[in-house]
Design a protein around this motif. Structure first.
Motif, PDB file in Angstrom:
ATOM      1  N   VAL A  97       8.923  10.492 -24.849  1.00  0.00           N
ATOM      2  CA  VAL A  97       8.933  10.473 -23.181  1.00  0.00           C
ATOM      3  C   VAL A  97       9.042   8.499 -23.612  1.00  0.00           C
ATOM      4  N   ALA A  98       9.410   8.204 -24.678  1.00  0.00           N
ATOM      5  CA  ALA A  98       9.774   6.462 -25.303  1.00  0.00           C
ATOM      6  C   ALA A  98      11.250   6.616 -24.663  1.00  0.00           C
ATOM      7  N   GLU A  99      11.672   7.925 -26.032  1.00  0.00           N
ATOM      8  CA  GLU A  99      13.180   8.161 -26.799  1.00  0.00           C
ATOM      9  C   GLU A  99      13.686   8.010 -25.250  1.00  0.00           C
ATOM     10  N   ILE A 100      13.329   9.124 -24.521  1.00  0.00           N
ATOM     11  CA  ILE A 100      13.977   9.829 -23.180  1.00  0.00           C
ATOM     12  C   ILE A 100      14.332   8.302 -22.122  1.00  0.00           C
ATOM     13  N   ALA A 101      12.650   8.119 -21.306  1.00  0.00           N
ATOM     14  CA  ALA A 101      12.912   6.751 -20.783  1.00  0.00           C
ATOM     15  C   ALA A 101      13.796   5.640 -21.123  1.00  0.00           C
ATOM     16  N   ALA A 102      14.552   4.973 -22.955  1.00  0.00           N
ATOM     17  CA  ALA A 102      15.466   4.390 -22.815  1.00  0.00           C
ATOM     18  C   ALA A 102      16.541   5.015 -22.633  1.00  0.00           C
ATOM     19  N   LEU A 103      17.267   6.571 -22.716  1.00  0.00           N
ATOM     20  CA  LEU A 103      18.539   7.079 -22.369  1.00  0.00           C
ATOM     21  C   LEU A 103      17.941   6.596 -20.924  1.00  0.00           C
ATOM     22  N   MET A 104      17.534   7.249 -20.684  1.00  0.00           N
ATOM     23  CA  MET A 104      17.782   7.590 -18.855  1.00  0.00           C
ATOM     24  C   MET A 104      18.071   5.906 -17.537  1.00  0.00           C
ATOM     25  N   MET A 105      16.994   5.079 -18.671  1.00  0.00           N
ATOM     26  CA  MET A 105      17.551   3.711 -18.389  1.00  0.00           C
ATOM     27  C   MET A 105      19.407   3.361 -18.743  1.00  0.00           C
ATOM     28  N   LYS A 106      19.891   3.095 -19.905  1.00  0.00           N
ATOM     29  CA  LYS A 106      20.509   2.934 -20.170  1.00  0.00           C
ATOM     30  C   LYS A 106      22.077   3.802 -19.793  1.00  0.00           C
ATOM     31  N   ALA A 107      21.913   5.682 -19.342  1.00  0.00           N
ATOM     32  CA  ALA A 107      22.453   6.150 -19.499  1.00  0.00           C
ATOM     33  C   ALA A 107      22.848   6.360 -17.714  1.00  0.00           C
ATOM     34  N   ARG A 108      21.555   5.816 -17.215  1.00  0.00           N
ATOM     35  CA  ARG A 108      21.962   5.516 -15.344  1.00  0.00           C
ATOM     36  C   ARG A 108      21.680   6.737 -14.877  1.00  0.00           C
ATOM     37  N   ILE A 109      20.976   7.493 -15.347  1.00  0.00           N
ATOM     38  CA  ILE A 109      20.382   8.902 -15.127  1.00  0.00           C
ATOM     39  C   ILE A 109      19.387   9.161 -14.535  1.00  0.00           C
ATOM     40  N   LYS A 110      18.368   9.792 -13.797  1.00  0.00           N
ATOM     41  CA  LYS A 110      17.061  10.086 -13.257  1.00  0.00           C
ATOM     42  C   LYS A 110      16.245  10.506 -13.701  1.00  0.00           C
ATOM     43  N   SER A 111      17.186  12.861 -14.001  1.00  0.00           N
ATOM     44  CA  SER A 111      16.325  13.674 -14.450  1.00  0.00           C
ATOM     45  C   SER A 111      16.770  13.536 -15.473  1.00  0.00           C
ATOM     46  N   VAL A 112      16.410  14.775 -16.400  1.00  0.00           N
ATOM     47  CA  VAL A 112      16.801  15.236 -17.872  1.00  0.00           C
ATOM     48  C   VAL A 112      16.000  16.613 -18.191  1.00  0.00           C
ATOM     49  N   ARG A 126      12.542  10.075 -13.199  1.00  0.00           N
ATOM     50  CA  ARG A 126      12.017   8.773 -13.208  1.00  0.00           C
ATOM     51  C   ARG A 126      10.615   9.135 -12.700  1.00  0.00           C
ATOM     52  N   ARG A 127      11.088   9.683 -11.669  1.00  0.00           N
ATOM     53  CA  ARG A 127       8.988   9.863 -11.368  1.00  0.00           C
ATOM     54  C   ARG A 127       8.199  10.002 -12.055  1.00  0.00           C
ATOM     55  N   ASP A 128       8.726  10.914 -12.612  1.00  0.00           N
ATOM     56  CA  ASP A 128       7.291  11.975 -13.031  1.00  0.00           C
ATOM     57  C   ASP A 128       6.993  10.992 -14.478  1.00  0.00           C
ATOM     58  N   LEU A 129       7.455   9.887 -14.758  1.00  0.00           N
ATOM     59  CA  LEU A 129       7.881   8.429 -15.503  1.00  0.00           C
ATOM     60  C   LEU A 129       6.620   7.698 -14.781  1.00  0.00           C
ATOM     61  N   ILE A 130       7.349   7.298 -13.432  1.00  0.00           N
ATOM     62  CA  ILE A 130       6.815   6.249 -13.113  1.00  0.00           C
ATOM     63  C   ILE A 130       4.543   7.106 -12.391  1.00  0.00           C
ATOM     64  N   ALA A 131       4.812   8.038 -12.487  1.00  0.00           N
ATOM     65  CA  ALA A 131       3.449   8.883 -12.269  1.00  0.00           C
ATOM     66  C   ALA A 131       3.044   8.718 -13.194  1.00  0.00           C
ATOM     67  N   VAL A 132       2.918   8.965 -14.565  1.00  0.00           N
ATOM     68  CA  VAL A 132       2.655   8.553 -15.608  1.00  0.00           C
ATOM     69  C   VAL A 132       2.260   7.001 -15.756  1.00  0.00           C
ATOM     70  N   LEU A 133       2.984   6.090 -15.805  1.00  0.00           N
ATOM     71  CA  LEU A 133       3.056   4.979 -15.765  1.00  0.00           C
ATOM     72  C   LEU A 133       1.611   4.317 -15.086  1.00  0.00           C
ATOM     73  N   ALA A 134       1.399   5.272 -13.511  1.00  0.00           N
ATOM     74  CA  ALA A 134       0.019   4.585 -12.242  1.00  0.00           C
ATOM     75  C   ALA A 134      -0.722   5.168 -12.821  1.00  0.00           C
ATOM     76  N   ARG A 135      -1.298   5.737 -13.522  1.00  0.00           N
ATOM     77  CA  ARG A 135      -2.811   6.587 -13.712  1.00  0.00           C
ATOM     78  C   ARG A 135      -3.096   5.041 -14.043  1.00  0.00           C
ATOM     79  N   GLY A 136      -4.345   4.655 -13.761  1.00  0.00           N
ATOM     80  CA  GLY A 136      -5.625   3.709 -14.040  1.00  0.00           C
ATOM     81  C   GLY A 136      -5.833   4.048 -14.996  1.00  0.00           C
ATOM     82  N   ASP A 137      -6.103   2.444 -15.622  1.00  0.00           N
ATOM     83  CA  ASP A 137      -6.506   2.272 -16.660  1.00  0.00           C
ATOM     84  C   ASP A 137      -8.797   2.826 -16.849  1.00  0.00           C
ATOM     85  N   ALA A 138      -8.861   3.059 -16.183  1.00  0.00           N
ATOM     86  CA  ALA A 138     -10.071   3.443 -16.048  1.00  0.00           C
ATOM     87  C   ALA A 138     -10.166   5.373 -16.577  1.00  0.00           C
ATOM     88  N   ARG A 139      -9.010   5.591 -16.071  1.00  0.00           N
ATOM     89  CA  ARG A 139      -8.499   7.275 -16.465  1.00  0.00           C
ATOM     90  C   ARG A 139      -8.435   6.865 -18.280  1.00  0.00           C
TER      91      ARG A 139
END
Length: 200
Positions: A97-112, A126-139
């Motif tokens: 996921v880290a590599e794909i997220a970097a690619l998405m930012m560099k190539a300015r694409i929203k979905s792969v 990008r919405r999937d990545l945001i959902a992952v990062l939005a998970r709370g620390d306790a969970r």
């Protein structure tokens, strides 16, 4: 984290022969921002985004101008094949996921699109990545502990702390146990990095 742990699946696709308006309705109904486009055999032929579909769909309103606006020349594209992007970045379910997220930012694409062989098995957006990062620390902490308890070395006790997705593991100094705990923690959605601290 692997792509399959963050992607949206099953995936919604659209045939290349669909009309632009049909694709717009599918995007709206499924609340998504892009669609993989498939050929007659169901293989990936391209991807179409909101921006692609909106291009040329609206005519200027003469009320917005002081003088009459010239009528548009060519008619708006009618089929998805006319507006889709054919050169598509793809990934595999076992991609990082880290590599794909970097690619998405560099190539300015929203979905792969995610391919398993030639089959489209998901989409990572990008919405999937945001959902992952939005998970709370306790969970995240609970999921890391559950993963280590279920799959880690038996009888090994770990102290887990999570701050903004960064996991700190404190446990046995045994190198093998630490390596296993590190790998297990990284599989948990929302984990951004892992650090280890051994105890004597």
């Amino acid at each position: 984290m692997l792509v399959r742990e963050a992607m949206t699946s099953p995936v919604v696709t659209i045939p290349a022969t669909a009309t632009v308006r049909q694709a717009i309705r599918v995007l709206h109904e499924h609340d998504i921002t892009a669609l993989p486009v498939v050929d007659d055999a169901g293989r990936l032929a391209g991807i179409v985004s909101e921006a692609d579909l909106l291009r040329g769909e609206f005519e200027a309103d003469p009320r917005a101008f002081a003088r009459p606006h010239a009528p548009a020349g060519a008619p708006a594209p009618r089929e998805v094949a006319e507006v889709m992007t054919r050169d598509v970045h793809t990934t595999r379910p076992t991609g990082d996921v880290a590599e794909i997220a970097a690619l998405m930012m560099k190539a300015r694409i929203k979905s792969v699109p995610v391919l398993d062989g030639t089959a489209i098995v998901g989409v990572l957006s990008r919405r999937d990545l945001i959902a992952v990062l939005a998970r709370g620390d306790a969970r995240i902490r609970d999921d890391v502990l559950a993963a280590i308890t279920e799959f880690g070395p038996g009888g090994t006790v770990w102290d887990v702390e999570v701050h903004d997705g960064a996991v700190e593991l404190c446990g046995p100094a045994d190198e093998s146990a630490q390596r296993i705990a590190d790998v297990l923690a990284r599989t948990v959605p929302g984990v951004t990095r892992v650090s280890l601290r051994g105890t004597d």
